[in-house]
Design an enzyme around this catalytic site. Sequence first.
Site, short mmCIF file in Angstrom:
data_model
loop_
_atom_site.label_atom_id
_atom_site.label_comp_id
_atom_site.label_asym_id
_atom_site.label_seq_id
_atom_site.Cartn_x
_atom_site.Cartn_y
_atom_site.Cartn_z
N HIS A 271 -1.00 1.89 48.50
CA HIS A 271 -2.11 2.40 49.62
C HIS A 271 -1.68 1.45 50.79
CE1 HIS A 271 -3.95 4.88 46.80
NE2 HIS A 271 -4.65 4.20 46.52
N ARG B 114 -6.77 17.91 25.50
CA ARG B 114 -6.52 18.00 24.36
C ARG B 114 -7.81 18.54 23.59
NH1 ARG B 114 -4.39 12.43 22.01
NH2 ARG B 114 -6.41 11.81 23.24
N LYS C 202 -5.36 11.03 53.97
CA LYS C 202 -6.43 10.89 54.69
C LYS C 202 -6.19 11.10 56.44
CE LYS C 202 -8.57 7.27 51.79
NZ LYS C 202 -9.68 7.53 51.44
N LYS D 41 -0.27 7.75 41.08
CA LYS D 41 -0.16 6.51 40.91
C LYS D 41 -0.90 6.11 39.77
CE LYS D 41 -2.95 3.49 42.46
NZ LYS D 41 -4.41 3.29 42.47
C1 BG6 Z 1 -7.65 4.13 44.19
C2 BG6 Z 1 -7.87 2.91 43.47
O1 BG6 Z 1 -6.18 4.58 44.22
O2 BG6 Z 1 -8.05 4.22 45.48
C3 BG6 Z 1 -9.10 2.65 43.31
O3 BG6 Z 1 -7.10 3.09 41.97
C4 BG6 Z 1 -9.94 2.52 44.76
O4 BG6 Z 1 -9.59 1.14 42.60
C5 BG6 Z 1 -9.51 3.86 45.17
O5 BG6 Z 1 -11.21 2.20 44.50
C6 BG6 Z 1 -9.90 3.66 46.91
O6 BG6 Z 1 -9.73 4.85 47.34
P1 BG6 Z 1 -10.92 5.40 48.45
O7 BG6 Z 1 -10.34 6.69 48.95
O8 BG6 Z 1 -12.18 5.54 48.06
O9 BG6 Z 1 -10.86 4.36 49.50
#
Ligand code: BG6
Length: 494
Positions: free
Chosen positions: A241, A51, A183, A149
Amino acid sequence: MAARIVKVDPFDLVVFGGTGDLAYRKLYPALFHRERSGQFSEPTRIVAVSRRRLDRDAFRAGVKDALVKFNAVDDKSAADLERFLARLDYVAADATSDAGWSDLRETLGADERIRAYYLATGPDLFCPIAKRLGAEGLATARSRIIVEKPIGHDGASADAINDDIGSVFPERAIFRIDHYLGKESVQNLMALRFANALLEPVWNNAHIDHVQITVAETLGVEGRGAYYDESGAIRDMVQNHMLQLLCLTAMEPPNSMAADSLRDEKLKVLKALEPIDGSNAAALTVRGQYRAGFADGGPVPGYLHDVGRHESNTETFLAMRIAVANWRWAGVPFYLRTGKRLPQRFSEIVVGFKRVPHVIFDMPSDAVPANRLVIRVQPDEGIKLWMMVKEPGPGGMRLQHLPLDMSFAKAFGMASADAYERLLMDAIRGNAALFMRRDEVEAAWRFIDPVREAWAAMREPPRPYAAGTWGPNASVALIERDGRTWNEEYHDVE
Ligand code: BG6
């Protein structure tokens, strides 16, 4: 060792929320790395939409600053940087009104090239943007939409979002990101399981005692308090996750790496999870909330301070014991543990094998630890297989538990690419294998919703834990009352 680069066809990537944190911190650095590796074909464009009133040059300058800030550039990247910045365009548009949409249409033009709409916005804008794209004739045959998400905050709201997006884009054009699936070591889990004949025969309840999945973070809620307080660890980490990690560990071998083949197998696991509800949630789950303490290198305030509230029942730590009700896994508990403000940042999957059936050495049977396969998702991605070996030298059989240790960085001499690099390129290619299908999201909520309902009915606040500790003691009790322990080896060795 250099990575093999397969060029992608020319594309337009349109980033809604294009001046937001996710875009600057993750998307532009990931795209710039792909630029440097030579993966783009001409003419490829990246168009940010938000925006804010901003002209193209100011936007490019902002991206350049972000690439510097997030260490994506070095002294050899000047030419690549120039080429990358020249791809960037900016359109000011409002998802909830007419403002700016004709500019976007004009910018994109009538070209029938691949178009990916990335919704790096709050979830409340997913449906308005998808519908607008449909109404403006921008959802063309070669278009796809990428959503982050959280998809909803429960099963019903996820259905509504999926219905709305699905009314504009067919399921094959919807890419639901779970960045854990991008990953490197998560994909390596599939290589480990399905490219090594050695493991599959022992990958079941005859040989495996239990599985642990830990995602530990040292950070707190980092300015995302409003979102996090509504979400908690269960929606933020577990619904997506961690259940995805569980699925990849527990699924049957898919017949190929084709997207639906993989996703069919993950879905079967989600459907096989034994319900956790009012009848068993108190025994199978432990919730915690951090208080002030010492983490991330210094003293830190507690959760309530971080989210600016006087009280909150949101969990920042969660441990669960989950059962997968099928022939392969009957009797093998999956322990999940995740939390913010823990002493270390790491994610790992630990497969605990059964003990030897009979000890021939002169030692008590519980002095012979069982084999453990530790898959380190991050940092220091790699695999360790803990085995018993004889200490060298005469003087009897002294045994030690030591790891066969494979660090991917050492083995390949290169650091892993960020998850977003792979996921963005997969979406452009139209390969949905590492994205969640609608029925997976729904099945995950069907497991999660009753857990949350049970907690609401129990009305018990999360247990406090000091920042910089491993969560409430009850999480240790959750696994130890079954005669098992959380894996500590990783922490000893580092
Ligand atoms: C995100 C969450 O999806 O994943 C976060 O919303 C979290 O709260 C993050 O910190 C962790 O991702 P990574 O890749 O740093 O392990």
